[in-house]
Design an enzyme around this catalytic site. Structure first.
Site, PDB file in Angstrom:
ATOM      1  N   GLU A  49       0.842  -1.200   0.000  1.00 23.43           N
ATOM      2  CA  GLU A  49       0.000   0.000   0.000  1.00 23.43           C
ATOM      3  C   GLU A  49       0.875   1.248   0.000  1.00 23.43           C
ATOM      4  OE1 GLU A  49      -3.915  -1.552   2.528  1.00 23.43           O
ATOM      5  OE2 GLU A  49      -2.540  -0.100   3.421  1.00 23.43           O
ATOM      6  N   CYS A  50       0.631   2.140  -0.940  1.00 23.50           N
ATOM      7  CA  CYS A  50       1.228   3.471  -0.985  1.00 23.50           C
ATOM      8  C   CYS A  50       2.755   3.401  -0.953  1.00 23.50           C
ATOM      9  CB  CYS A  50       0.669   4.332   0.140  1.00 23.50           C
ATOM     10  SG  CYS A  50       0.809   6.109  -0.161  1.00 23.50           S
TER      11      CYS A  50
END
Length: 457
Positions: free
Chosen positions: A347-348
């Site tokens: 994520e991210c």
């Protein structure tokens, strides 16, 4: 031990403000530290998706800071998650919940939904309003009166005055608030304020400034001890009615272990940690363990290899741009992750780390993308749909998450995207890799943990 199903009289209070910047984090963190110094076991919580404030809360309270976000986990799980956090590892004497933005500011276009006021109602807790009193006198009472009247179901039990200019200013404010029958629980002068270092997305995470963070938290506890009537605040917290919702149970949430008993003796799932990857909800590791995994943290800045026996990897968010050179310098781990053929969820920050480069600095090369800092902040809740099957999703499933970054990738999504929202494709599904900018709270999507453990087979 408190039963997780019977009504529980947990004293609790929500720390809110009329807007961002009034001093909620200062007061909430200081309260956690001051109450802990009194010998109380304090459970720290944060409204919204923020990862950074809970780090300061955890340092002050000595136990994990946890998030309460109706958008990410559903209204029905907010009170159970509060109770779970206040029960694990030991029952708390009091819970302190820091709000987000202004008291009544909810998800854009959805009224009060996911606001501090919404969560205060869901957990049935009185609110302490922190007021920045700079350049404000008697009008502070009108402001509090309006905040109270705007939603009568939210009980404002008192205020803490912040940035008070002088003893005369404080007396004026106290007199005005007495007119509207709102107790003043404390007053902090401008000279007494304590500030934590910040950067483009908020405070600098605790893990990046461990010694300094400890000093800041200690100073905040000193400040609150000296300026807030803790006895009055405790009396207010005890007016909260018993919690009737049963505690959230990670084993029940995943439907039981995917690979044998929930003892943590199953496949090893490596969970990125350390200063570059600080964005992880405590429930992620709990759900993985409940699904039968052995959760093994690793630090991409320092560890030359994945934990022994790693079968899957989870790389959450953080600030890789602040550590790009150091991440690049750990070439052995980058090479291992670049060649790793097990399931990977990123994520991210994890997305950026798996790419070829970040601002020209080499990363893992597992995904065929480059990333760079931009001048634009992308921020907000998202209603997404899984665009493909992956180790954690099934195509067509709805998912609620949020974005919070100042970087862009080229390309913006893969040939097989991870998500679709707003009529656009986002993220990457590449073999057994699922990577995107979207942050998801797995308490709201618990099958992600079970599927990841099953994918280890």
């Amino acid at each position: 031990m408190v039963s997780t199903g019977e009504p529980w009289s947990l004293p609790r209070v929500v720390v809110a403000a009329p807007a961002s910047g009034h001093g909620k984090t200062t007061v909430a963190t200081g309260l956690l530290g001051a109450l802990r110094r009194r010998g109380l076991t304090v459970s720290p919580h944060k409204v919204g998706p923020d990862y950074i404030d809970p780090g300061y809360h955890a340092l002050a309270a000595g136990r994990p800071g946890r998030n309460l976000d109706p958008w990410l986990v559903g209204e029905e799980r907010v009170a159970p998650l509060l109770r779970h956090g206040a029960t694990v590892p030991t029952p708390a004497d009091i819970a302190v919940v820091e709000g987000v933005m202004g008291l009544h500011d909810g998800a854009v276009g959805r009224g009060a939904y996911a606001s501090t006021a919404h969560v205060a109602r869901l957990v049935d807790a009185p609110v302490v309003l922190v007021l920045d009193t700079t350049a404000q006198g008697r009008s502070a009472a009108a402001l509090v009166l309006g905040m109270r009247a705007f939603d009568p179901a939210v009980r404002i039990g008192g205020v803490i005055l912040n940035r008070v200019g002088s003893p005369r200013h404080e007396a004026l404010l106290r007199d005005a608030l007495a007119e509207v029958d709102v107790p003043v629980l404390g007053a902090v002068s401008r000279a007494e304020e304590v500030a934590a270092p910040s950067r483009h997305l908020g405070l600098v995470p605790v893990a990046e400034r461990a010694p300094e963070s400890e000093e800041i938290v200690a100073a905040l506890a000193d400040l609150v001890t000296a300026t807030v009537d803790l006895d009055a605040l405790l009396d207010l917290a005890r007016t909260a009615p018993p919690l009737t919702a049963p505690a959230w149970d990670p084993v029940a949430a995943v439907g039981g272990p995917a690979t044998g008993p929930a003892t943590g003796a199953g496949p090893t799932v490596a969970l990125a940690a350390g200063a570059a990857f600080t964005f992880s909800y405590a429930e992620t590791a709990e759900l993985l363990a409940a699904a039968g995994a052995t959760v093994a943290p690793f630090d991409p800045l320092r560890d030359p290899a994945l934990p022994a026996g790693t079968r899957a990897v989870v790389i959450g968010g953080g600030f890789p741009e602040a550590h790009a050179e150091a991440l690049a310098g750990n070439a052995a781990l980058r090479a291992e992750l670049g060649a790793f053929d097990g399931p990977v969820v990123a994520e991210c920050a994890g997305l950026l780390y798996l790419g070829r480069s970040l601002d020209g600095v080499p990363m893992c090369g597992r995904l065929d993308l480059t990333a760079r800092m931009s001048g634009r902040l992308t921020l907000g809740y998202r209603q997404a749909v899984a665009a493909a099957d992956s180790p954690v999703t099934r195509a067509g499933e709805p998912v609620r998450g949020h974005e919070f970054h100042r970087t862009v990738t080229d390309p913006g999504h893969g040939d097989t995207p991870a998500w679709r929202w707003d009529d656009r494709e986002h993220g990457f599904v590449d073999g057994r890799v699922h990577a995107s900018y979207l942050h998801v709270h797995w308490a709201g999507q618990p099958l992600a943990a079970r599927r990841l453990v099953e994918a280890c087979r």
